[in-house]
Each structure stands twice: as C-alpha cells, then as structure tokens.
Design a protein around this motif. Structure first.
Motif, PDB file in Angstrom:
ATOM      1  N   LEU A 190       2.714   8.535  -5.405  1.00  0.00           N
ATOM      2  CA  LEU A 190       3.628   6.856  -5.182  1.00  0.00           C
ATOM      3  C   LEU A 190       2.213   5.893  -4.228  1.00  0.00           C
ATOM      4  O   LEU A 190       2.115   4.474  -5.379  1.00  0.00           O
ATOM      5  N   VAL A 191       1.674   6.256  -3.757  1.00  0.00           N
ATOM      6  CA  VAL A 191       0.371   5.243  -3.517  1.00  0.00           C
ATOM      7  C   VAL A 191      -0.663   4.804  -4.261  1.00  0.00           C
ATOM      8  O   VAL A 191      -0.925   3.699  -5.122  1.00  0.00           O
ATOM      9  N   GLY A 192      -0.875   6.147  -5.569  1.00  0.00           N
ATOM     10  CA  GLY A 192      -1.461   5.920  -7.278  1.00  0.00           C
ATOM     11  C   GLY A 192      -0.576   4.336  -8.068  1.00  0.00           C
ATOM     12  O   GLY A 192      -1.683   3.423  -8.419  1.00  0.00           O
ATOM     13  N   ASP A 193       0.876   5.117  -8.069  1.00  0.00           N
ATOM     14  CA  ASP A 193       1.657   3.790  -8.499  1.00  0.00           C
ATOM     15  C   ASP A 193       0.902   2.319  -8.016  1.00  0.00           C
ATOM     16  O   ASP A 193       0.676   0.920  -8.656  1.00  0.00           O
ATOM     17  N   LEU A 194       1.339   2.016  -6.582  1.00  0.00           N
ATOM     18  CA  LEU A 194       0.696   1.072  -5.459  1.00  0.00           C
ATOM     19  C   LEU A 194      -0.550   0.335  -6.025  1.00  0.00           C
ATOM     20  O   LEU A 194      -1.032  -0.845  -6.219  1.00  0.00           O
ATOM     21  N   TYR A 195      -2.268   1.036  -6.106  1.00  0.00           N
ATOM     22  CA  TYR A 195      -3.081   0.975  -6.250  1.00  0.00           C
ATOM     23  C   TYR A 195      -3.222   0.039  -7.908  1.00  0.00           C
ATOM     24  O   TYR A 195      -3.290  -0.846  -7.987  1.00  0.00           O
ATOM     25  N   ASN A 196      -2.570   0.734  -8.261  1.00  0.00           N
ATOM     26  CA  ASN A 196      -2.675   0.708 -10.327  1.00  0.00           C
ATOM     27  C   ASN A 196      -1.051  -0.713 -10.373  1.00  0.00           C
ATOM     28  O   ASN A 196      -2.260  -1.677 -10.628  1.00  0.00           O
ATOM     29  N   TYR A 197      -0.696  -1.118  -9.463  1.00  0.00           N
ATOM     30  CA  TYR A 197       0.511  -1.941  -9.358  1.00  0.00           C
ATOM     31  C   TYR A 197      -0.824  -3.721  -9.011  1.00  0.00           C
ATOM     32  O   TYR A 197      -0.993  -4.600  -9.390  1.00  0.00           O
ATOM     33  N   ILE A 198      -1.338  -2.869  -7.960  1.00  0.00           N
ATOM     34  CA  ILE A 198      -2.344  -3.973  -7.339  1.00  0.00           C
ATOM     35  C   ILE A 198      -3.703  -4.461  -8.249  1.00  0.00           C
ATOM     36  O   ILE A 198      -3.843  -5.697  -8.126  1.00  0.00           O
ATOM     37  N   GLN A 199      -4.029  -3.688  -8.727  1.00  0.00           N
ATOM     38  CA  GLN A 199      -4.582  -4.451 -10.056  1.00  0.00           C
ATOM     39  C   GLN A 199      -5.129  -4.911 -11.103  1.00  0.00           C
ATOM     40  O   GLN A 199      -5.267  -6.047 -11.332  1.00  0.00           O
ATOM     41  N   TYR A 200      -3.529  -4.022 -11.378  1.00  0.00           N
ATOM     42  CA  TYR A 200      -2.511  -4.894 -12.605  1.00  0.00           C
ATOM     43  C   TYR A 200      -2.344  -6.313 -12.639  1.00  0.00           C
ATOM     44  O   TYR A 200      -2.553  -7.522 -13.376  1.00  0.00           O
ATOM     45  N   HIS A 201      -2.171  -6.860 -11.220  1.00  0.00           N
ATOM     46  CA  HIS A 201      -1.704  -8.501 -10.828  1.00  0.00           C
ATOM     47  C   HIS A 201      -3.036  -8.972  -9.663  1.00  0.00           C
ATOM     48  O   HIS A 201      -2.334 -10.164  -9.639  1.00  0.00           O
ATOM     49  N   LYS A 202      -4.470  -8.487 -10.057  1.00  0.00           N
ATOM     50  CA  LYS A 202      -5.344  -8.450  -9.783  1.00  0.00           C
ATOM     51  C   LYS A 202      -5.278  -9.486  -8.239  1.00  0.00           C
ATOM     52  O   LYS A 202      -5.701 -10.723  -8.026  1.00  0.00           O
ATOM     53  N   LEU A 203      -4.794  -8.820  -7.351  1.00  0.00           N
ATOM     54  CA  LEU A 203      -4.465  -9.289  -5.614  1.00  0.00           C
ATOM     55  C   LEU A 203      -5.759  -8.872  -5.247  1.00  0.00           C
ATOM     56  O   LEU A 203      -6.084  -7.886  -5.280  1.00  0.00           O
ATOM     57  N   GLU A 204      -5.523  -8.975  -4.257  1.00  0.00           N
ATOM     58  CA  GLU A 204      -7.030  -9.150  -3.825  1.00  0.00           C
ATOM     59  C   GLU A 204      -6.592  -8.404  -1.678  1.00  0.00           C
ATOM     60  O   GLU A 204      -6.309  -6.922  -2.339  1.00  0.00           O
ATOM     61  N   LYS A 205      -6.190  -9.278  -1.125  1.00  0.00           N
ATOM     62  CA  LYS A 205      -5.907  -8.496   0.097  1.00  0.00           C
ATOM     63  C   LYS A 205      -4.407  -8.774   0.534  1.00  0.00           C
ATOM     64  O   LYS A 205      -4.400  -9.804   0.499  1.00  0.00           O
ATOM     65  N   VAL A 206      -3.935  -7.690   0.354  1.00  0.00           N
ATOM     66  CA  VAL A 206      -2.308  -8.268   0.503  1.00  0.00           C
ATOM     67  C   VAL A 206      -1.726  -7.560   2.082  1.00  0.00           C
ATOM     68  O   VAL A 206      -1.531  -6.797   2.574  1.00  0.00           O
ATOM     69  N   ASP A 207      -0.586  -7.955   2.496  1.00  0.00           N
ATOM     70  CA  ASP A 207       0.164  -7.668   3.425  1.00  0.00           C
ATOM     71  C   ASP A 207       1.053  -6.599   2.818  1.00  0.00           C
ATOM     72  O   ASP A 207       1.803  -6.791   2.032  1.00  0.00           O
ATOM     73  N   LEU A 208       1.358  -5.839   3.800  1.00  0.00           N
ATOM     74  CA  LEU A 208       1.911  -4.379   2.982  1.00  0.00           C
ATOM     75  C   LEU A 208       3.858  -4.164   3.904  1.00  0.00           C
ATOM     76  O   LEU A 208       3.377  -4.330   5.496  1.00  0.00           O
ATOM     77  N   LEU A 209       4.974  -4.155   3.443  1.00  0.00           N
ATOM     78  CA  LEU A 209       5.773  -3.537   4.354  1.00  0.00           C
ATOM     79  C   LEU A 209       6.418  -3.128   3.885  1.00  0.00           C
ATOM     80  O   LEU A 209       6.976  -2.790   2.647  1.00  0.00           O
ATOM     81  N   GLY A 210       6.408  -1.386   4.294  1.00  0.00           N
ATOM     82  CA  GLY A 210       7.658  -0.500   4.017  1.00  0.00           C
ATOM     83  C   GLY A 210       8.864   0.163   4.553  1.00  0.00           C
ATOM     84  O   GLY A 210       9.134   0.070   5.530  1.00  0.00           O
ATOM     85  N   HIS A 211       9.700   0.297   4.196  1.00  0.00           N
ATOM     86  CA  HIS A 211      10.773   0.524   4.885  1.00  0.00           C
ATOM     87  C   HIS A 211      11.099   2.000   4.322  1.00  0.00           C
ATOM     88  O   HIS A 211      11.285   2.700   3.341  1.00  0.00           O
ATOM     89  N   SER A 212      11.509   2.926   5.737  1.00  0.00           N
ATOM     90  CA  SER A 212      12.051   4.389   6.342  1.00  0.00           C
ATOM     91  C   SER A 212      10.758   4.861   4.352  1.00  0.00           C
ATOM     92  O   SER A 212       9.161   5.306   4.610  1.00  0.00           O
ATOM     93  N   MET A 213      11.114   6.040   3.513  1.00  0.00           N
ATOM     94  CA  MET A 213       9.849   6.119   1.627  1.00  0.00           C
ATOM     95  C   MET A 213       8.728   5.109   1.756  1.00  0.00           C
ATOM     96  O   MET A 213       7.807   6.028   1.831  1.00  0.00           O
ATOM     97  N   GLY A 214       9.198   3.750   1.952  1.00  0.00           N
ATOM     98  CA  GLY A 214       8.029   2.976   1.389  1.00  0.00           C
ATOM     99  C   GLY A 214       7.239   3.038   2.772  1.00  0.00           C
ATOM    100  O   GLY A 214       6.534   2.587   2.371  1.00  0.00           O
ATOM    101  N   GLY A 215       7.444   2.802   3.650  1.00  0.00           N
ATOM    102  CA  GLY A 215       6.994   3.219   5.158  1.00  0.00           C
ATOM    103  C   GLY A 215       5.880   4.074   4.783  1.00  0.00           C
ATOM    104  O   GLY A 215       4.924   3.957   4.979  1.00  0.00           O
ATOM    105  N   LYS A 216       6.389   5.243   4.392  1.00  0.00           N
ATOM    106  CA  LYS A 216       5.286   6.216   4.285  1.00  0.00           C
ATOM    107  C   LYS A 216       4.244   6.226   3.089  1.00  0.00           C
ATOM    108  O   LYS A 216       3.622   6.424   3.546  1.00  0.00           O
TER     109      LYS A 216
END
Length: 255
Positions: free
Chosen positions: A64-90
């Motif tokens: 899931l972390v790898g998926d999120l990393y790929n997502y951030i790279q794909y959208h060319k994002l730099e410093k992001v704020d993250l909000l995760g609930h429950s499983m998303g929090g993990k």
C-alpha cells in the motif's frame, strides 16, 4: 505500473486522504469540499482492492505504501499532507517513516501503530454470504447482510460498494477474495524503531477503543512530535459521527 484511482478536488497544497478497510475515497467527499475551500488540492485516493482502484491478490502495508509512492510520483507531487483513517492511517504512518522527505504534515484518524488482532469476521462472513445471482437488488443485498450485521449504519457503509456490473448483475467494488484472504494484514503493527520526526496529529473518537491511554507512549516513540486529541461524541467513524469537531481539529493543525 498501475496507478491508484483518485478524485482530485480544489487547488493548492496537496492533501492526500486515505480511507479505511472496505471504504473508498468517496466516503470523504464532504470533508474534501471543505478542505478545498480552505486552499488544499485534495486527493481522495482509492487504495488497492478498494473503490475504483486495481485489484490484486497481494495485500499488505508495504504494498500500500508502494502504491502511494507511485501515485505521488505519477502526479509529480512534492511535499504532501497525509490524512489516513483506520487502515489508511496505518498506510500513512508507514509511508511517513519510509519517505519523510515527501511528507509535510501527517494526520492519523483513530488508529495507533500497535498490532490489532484480526477482527471484521462477521462483516467478511456477511459479505461472502451474498450471491449476486440470488441477491439481484440492493434491497435483497441489504436483507442478506442484515442476517449477520444488525447495525444499519455499517450495512449502509458497505452498500456504497455495491454497483451495477452489468444491466442485470450487481457486484462489489472491493476485491472481496483478497480482503478475506489477507484480513490478518490489516491489523499489522508499524515496524519497531521506525520514526517520523515531522508534525503529526492523532485524532481519536471519544467512544472508540482504537487509541487507548496505553497507546500514547508507543505513538510518541514513533512520532516524537505527535499531538493526540480526542473528538467528542464520536466512535471509530469520528469524521462521520462528529464532522464539525473533526474538521476543526484537522484544519487547525494543517494551517
């Protein structure tokens, strides 16, 4: 490389929102609209095997972390704020410890870094009892789920995942087979000695047992700058049960 599906609302500082187990980004739409009004580009992300994102047999937090990393790279994002609930929090906790350079601020909603014993057995049993060749309408699906899930609110939450696959057949959006087989992965602890030195806010529901007093030293060990706050009159679904207070705490921290 498959990229996670998302809905992007607003513009400004990127804020990525990660839903919980059996959820989807859409669950957070009303909060996303508010964050967008307050100057954020909100990404409502569907994690793998959920919502409109891809299905895969494999499912654990490293993936899931790898998926999120790929997502951030794909959208060319730099410093992001993250909000995760429950499983998303993990997911966001582990991500912040692995890629601290990509994270500005971190909000974790009603989950701690500890291990949670596998639960959700009734929910999984209920979902697996649905046969869409027999339960051909939403009403029939609800009646079937009600045999094992008496709480209407939980059934309504799960029903958001029911969609028309064809003209005559309903289906679940999530990958029920993988979620059933990998249920024990959802409660896995954050690995020992992982640390995120940045700003972090942990919000717990006053009526939820997911973050206890005993969890506070563990949170501080992984997240030395963590602030832990309680949202009144709310259980595990604190963002839905007390949206005003939840939003107020989140936006104050992000600003």
């Amino acid at each position: 490389m498959e990229v996670l599906h998302s809905k992007i609302i607003g513009e400004g500082q990127p804020l990525l929102v990660l839903h919980g187990y059996f959820g989807m980004g859409d669950n957070w739409k009303s909060h996303a609209n508010k964050f967008a009004e307050d100057g954020f580009e909100v990404h409502l992300v569907d994690q793998r095997n959920h919502g409109r994102s891809f299905h895969a047999d494999a499912f654990d937090y490293e993936l899931l972390v790898g998926d999120l990393y790929n997502y951030i790279q794909y959208h060319k994002l730099e410093k992001v704020d993250l909000l995760g609930h429950s499983m998303g929090g993990k997911t966001v906790m582990l991500f912040a410890t692995e890629y601290p350079e990509l994270v500005n601020k971190l909000i974790v909603a009603d989950i701690s870094p500890r291990m949670y014993p596998p639960h959700h057995h009734e929910i999984l049993a209920a979902l697996n009892s649905v046969d869409f060749s027999v339960q051909t309408s939403r009403k029939l699906v609800d009646e079937k789920l009600a045999e094992l899930i008496p709480e209407k609110g939980i059934r309504q939450f799960l029903a958001k995942n029911v969609y028309r696959k064809t003209k005559d057949e309903l289906a679940f959006r999530f990958n029920l087979k993988s979620l059933t087989e990998n249920n024990s992965e959802v409660g896995v602890a954050l690995p020992s000695f992982t640390v995120f030195e940045g700003e972090a806010l942990f919000l717990r529901g006053a009526n939820s047992g997911y973050i206890s007093k005993e969890d506070e030293p563990l949170i501080q060990a992984h997240f030395p700058k963590a602030v832990i706050k309680t949202v009144a009159n709310a259980g595990h679904w604190l963002h839905a049960e007390n949206p005003e207070d939840f939003y107020k705490e989140a936006i104050t921290f992000l600003k």
